[in-house]
Design a protein around this motif. Structure first.
Motif, mmCIF file in Angstrom:
data_model
loop_
_atom_site.group_PDB
_atom_site.id
_atom_site.type_symbol
_atom_site.label_atom_id
_atom_site.label_comp_id
_atom_site.label_asym_id
_atom_site.label_seq_id
_atom_site.Cartn_x
_atom_site.Cartn_y
_atom_site.Cartn_z
ATOM 1 N N MET A 11 7.518 45.638 -60.271
ATOM 2 C CA MET A 11 8.979 45.748 -60.220
ATOM 3 C C MET A 11 9.453 47.135 -59.800
ATOM 4 S SD MET A 11 9.886 43.534 -63.593
ATOM 5 C CE MET A 11 9.305 41.845 -63.746
ATOM 6 N N ILE A 12 8.550 48.071 -59.689
ATOM 7 C CA ILE A 12 8.927 49.438 -59.321
ATOM 8 C C ILE A 12 9.576 49.430 -57.942
ATOM 9 C CG2 ILE A 12 8.052 51.750 -58.787
ATOM 10 C CD1 ILE A 12 5.925 51.276 -60.967
ATOM 11 N N GLY A 13 10.729 50.072 -57.849
ATOM 12 C CA GLY A 13 11.465 50.134 -56.596
ATOM 13 C C GLY A 13 12.318 48.908 -56.328
ATOM 14 N N LYS A 14 12.424 48.019 -57.309
ATOM 15 C CA LYS A 14 13.190 46.788 -57.122
ATOM 16 C C LYS A 14 14.309 46.681 -58.152
ATOM 17 C CE LYS A 14 9.340 44.313 -55.124
ATOM 18 N NZ LYS A 14 8.255 43.409 -55.340
ATOM 19 N N HIS A 15 15.216 45.779 -57.869
ATOM 20 C CA HIS A 15 16.293 45.423 -58.796
ATOM 21 C C HIS A 15 15.996 44.017 -59.294
ATOM 22 C CE1 HIS A 15 18.937 48.403 -56.404
ATOM 23 N NE2 HIS A 15 18.237 49.012 -57.339
ATOM 24 N N VAL A 16 15.770 43.892 -60.596
ATOM 25 C CA VAL A 16 15.308 42.647 -61.200
ATOM 26 C C VAL A 16 16.317 42.172 -62.233
ATOM 27 C CG1 VAL A 16 13.440 41.561 -62.525
ATOM 28 C CG2 VAL A 16 12.914 43.369 -60.865
ATOM 29 N N LEU A 17 16.670 40.902 -62.162
ATOM 30 C CA LEU A 17 17.584 40.283 -63.119
ATOM 31 C C LEU A 17 16.849 39.167 -63.844
ATOM 32 C CD1 LEU A 17 20.418 39.759 -64.342
ATOM 33 C CD2 LEU A 17 20.885 38.311 -62.347
ATOM 34 N N ILE A 18 16.860 39.240 -65.172
ATOM 35 C CA ILE A 18 16.271 38.209 -66.021
ATOM 36 C C ILE A 18 17.427 37.442 -66.652
ATOM 37 C CG2 ILE A 18 14.810 37.742 -68.025
ATOM 38 C CD1 ILE A 18 13.575 40.612 -67.473
ATOM 39 N N ILE A 19 17.509 36.145 -66.384
ATOM 40 C CA ILE A 19 18.604 35.347 -66.932
ATOM 41 C C ILE A 19 18.048 34.159 -67.714
ATOM 42 C CG2 ILE A 19 20.385 35.973 -65.262
ATOM 43 C CD1 ILE A 19 19.693 33.409 -63.713
ATOM 44 N N GLY A 20 18.891 33.631 -68.595
ATOM 45 C CA GLY A 20 18.514 32.452 -69.349
ATOM 46 C C GLY A 20 19.524 32.191 -70.440
ATOM 47 N N ASP A 21 19.393 31.047 -71.053
ATOM 48 C CA ASP A 21 20.267 30.652 -72.153
ATOM 49 C C ASP A 21 19.859 31.417 -73.419
ATOM 50 O OD1 ASP A 21 22.196 29.228 -73.629
ATOM 51 O OD2 ASP A 21 21.657 27.317 -72.714
ATOM 52 N N HIS A 22 20.534 31.143 -74.487
ATOM 53 C CA HIS A 22 20.228 31.737 -75.783
ATOM 54 C C HIS A 22 18.781 31.424 -76.178
ATOM 55 C CE1 HIS A 22 20.412 32.650 -80.024
ATOM 56 N NE2 HIS A 22 20.118 31.399 -80.305
ATOM 57 N N ALA A 23 18.092 32.427 -76.700
ATOM 58 C CA ALA A 23 16.750 32.275 -77.274
ATOM 59 C C ALA A 23 15.693 31.808 -76.266
ATOM 60 C CB ALA A 23 16.784 31.328 -78.482
ATOM 61 N N THR A 24 15.810 32.266 -75.032
ATOM 62 C CA THR A 24 14.796 31.924 -74.026
ATOM 63 C C THR A 24 13.788 33.055 -73.811
ATOM 64 O OG1 THR A 24 16.333 32.614 -72.280
ATOM 65 C CG2 THR A 24 16.208 30.251 -72.777
ATOM 66 N N LYS A 181 23.535 38.907 -55.844
ATOM 67 C CA LYS A 181 23.426 39.307 -54.442
ATOM 68 C C LYS A 181 22.797 40.691 -54.281
ATOM 69 C CE LYS A 181 27.482 36.547 -53.368
ATOM 70 N NZ LYS A 181 28.901 36.570 -53.023
ATOM 71 N N TYR A 182 22.877 41.507 -55.325
ATOM 72 C CA TYR A 182 22.316 42.858 -55.288
ATOM 73 C C TYR A 182 20.858 42.902 -55.749
ATOM 74 C CZ TYR A 182 27.161 44.537 -55.000
ATOM 75 O OH TYR A 182 28.448 44.780 -54.627
ATOM 76 N N MET A 183 20.353 41.800 -56.260
ATOM 77 C CA MET A 183 19.042 41.800 -56.893
ATOM 78 C C MET A 183 17.940 41.381 -55.922
ATOM 79 S SD MET A 183 20.341 42.935 -59.537
ATOM 80 C CE MET A 183 19.228 43.071 -60.886
ATOM 81 N N ASP A 184 16.783 42.009 -56.069
ATOM 82 C CA ASP A 184 15.611 41.653 -55.267
ATOM 83 C C ASP A 184 14.857 40.484 -55.893
ATOM 84 O OD1 ASP A 184 15.881 43.891 -53.416
ATOM 85 O OD2 ASP A 184 15.266 45.149 -55.098
ATOM 86 N N VAL A 185 14.858 40.448 -57.219
ATOM 87 C CA VAL A 185 14.098 39.439 -57.947
ATOM 88 C C VAL A 185 14.991 38.879 -59.056
ATOM 89 C CG1 VAL A 185 12.066 38.978 -59.393
ATOM 90 C CG2 VAL A 185 11.916 40.640 -57.524
ATOM 91 N N ILE A 186 15.038 37.544 -59.167
ATOM 92 C CA ILE A 186 15.748 36.901 -60.273
ATOM 93 C C ILE A 186 14.748 36.027 -61.011
ATOM 94 C CG2 ILE A 186 17.588 35.296 -60.927
ATOM 95 C CD1 ILE A 186 19.073 36.215 -58.367
ATOM 96 N N ILE A 187 14.604 36.315 -62.304
ATOM 97 C CA ILE A 187 13.693 35.551 -63.164
ATOM 98 C C ILE A 187 14.571 34.679 -64.058
ATOM 99 C CG2 ILE A 187 11.936 35.668 -64.976
ATOM 100 C CD1 ILE A 187 11.237 38.490 -63.839
ATOM 101 N N ASN A 188 14.459 33.377 -63.906
ATOM 102 C CA ASN A 188 15.270 32.445 -64.685
ATOM 103 C C ASN A 188 14.389 31.849 -65.786
ATOM 104 O OD1 ASN A 188 17.014 30.548 -65.710
ATOM 105 N ND2 ASN A 188 17.652 29.792 -63.709
ATOM 106 N N LEU A 189 14.665 32.254 -67.015
ATOM 107 C CA LEU A 189 13.903 31.750 -68.174
ATOM 108 C C LEU A 189 14.619 30.525 -68.715
ATOM 109 C CD1 LEU A 189 13.156 35.108 -69.993
ATOM 110 C CD2 LEU A 189 11.796 33.942 -68.263
ATOM 111 N N LYS A 190 13.986 29.400 -68.651
ATOM 112 C CA LYS A 190 14.607 28.149 -69.084
ATOM 113 C C LYS A 190 14.054 27.696 -70.406
ATOM 114 C CE LYS A 190 15.545 26.834 -64.412
ATOM 115 N NZ LYS A 190 15.381 25.956 -63.308
#
Length: 190
Positions: A11-24, A181-190
């Motif tokens: 992830m170094i040098g990147k913009h990473v977003l981790i998203i998910g619902d409650h308690a994921t 739109k600004y993120m390089d990586v999006i991690i969606n925790l389901k």
């Protein structure tokens, strides 16, 4: 462990977003990535912005802080504030929810200003979507664009109530979609 495929070194040098619902596991994964970055001897280059409301609801904690998961947080710059409210949960009506969102916003902007005065190459943000409840997200977007490595997590789901908070929920969703739109990586925790 559930999230072993995600490594901070990737992830170094990147913009990473981790998203998910409650308690994921958003905060758990973010904490593990912070610990990995510290083990890579990057402590002096790391800032953690803590925006979680940390409250107890229905026999469980909601919005836990990074410090609830690790004592390694003392090795980095850890910016947090007290008395954060969870507007959609604690607000008894629309007006009170907006009041809490504005209350939080003022506190979060102070943290962002502290970071802008003394920025680091690596920025972690816990519970980023709390910032999106009211006002314009541009200050945060500018910080993210100017920071070499960003790992942030935020809520996206159906757990939180919409009653009395449709404006907050709508604003949060719009801002989160813009952030993607600004993120390089999006991690969606389901």
């Amino acid at each position: 462990m559930k999230y072993l495929q995600y490594k901070f070194k990737n992830m170094i040098g990147k913009h990473v977003l981790i998203i998910g619902d409650h308690a994921t596991g958003k905060t758990v994964l973010t904490t593990r990535l912070i610990e990995e970055s510290i083990q890579m001897n990057l402590s002096s280059k790391i800032t953690v912005l803590e925006l979680a409301p940390r409250m107890f609801l229905k026999n469980e904690y909601i919005g836990l802080e990074i410090a609830d998961y690790t004592d390694m947080i003392s090795k980095v710059t850890y910016l947090k504030t007290k008395n954060i409210k969870a507007p959609r949960i604690q607000g008894k009506n629309h007006e009170e929810s907006l009041y809490y969102a504005n209350h939080n916003r003022k506190k979060f902007e102070k943290l962002l200003n502290i970071f802008m005065i003394n920025p680091t190459d690596i920025l972690f943000i816990n519970d980023l979507t709390m910032f999106f409840h009211i006002g314009k997200p541009d200050i945060l977007f500018n910080i993210i664009q100017k920071t070499k490595t960003v790992v942030c997590n935020g809520y996206e789901g159906i757990f939180l109530p919409l009653q009395n908070t449709s404006i907050i929920s709508k604003k949060e969703t719009e801002s989160l979609n813009k952030l993607k739109k600004y993120m390089d990586v999006i991690i969606n925790l389901k």
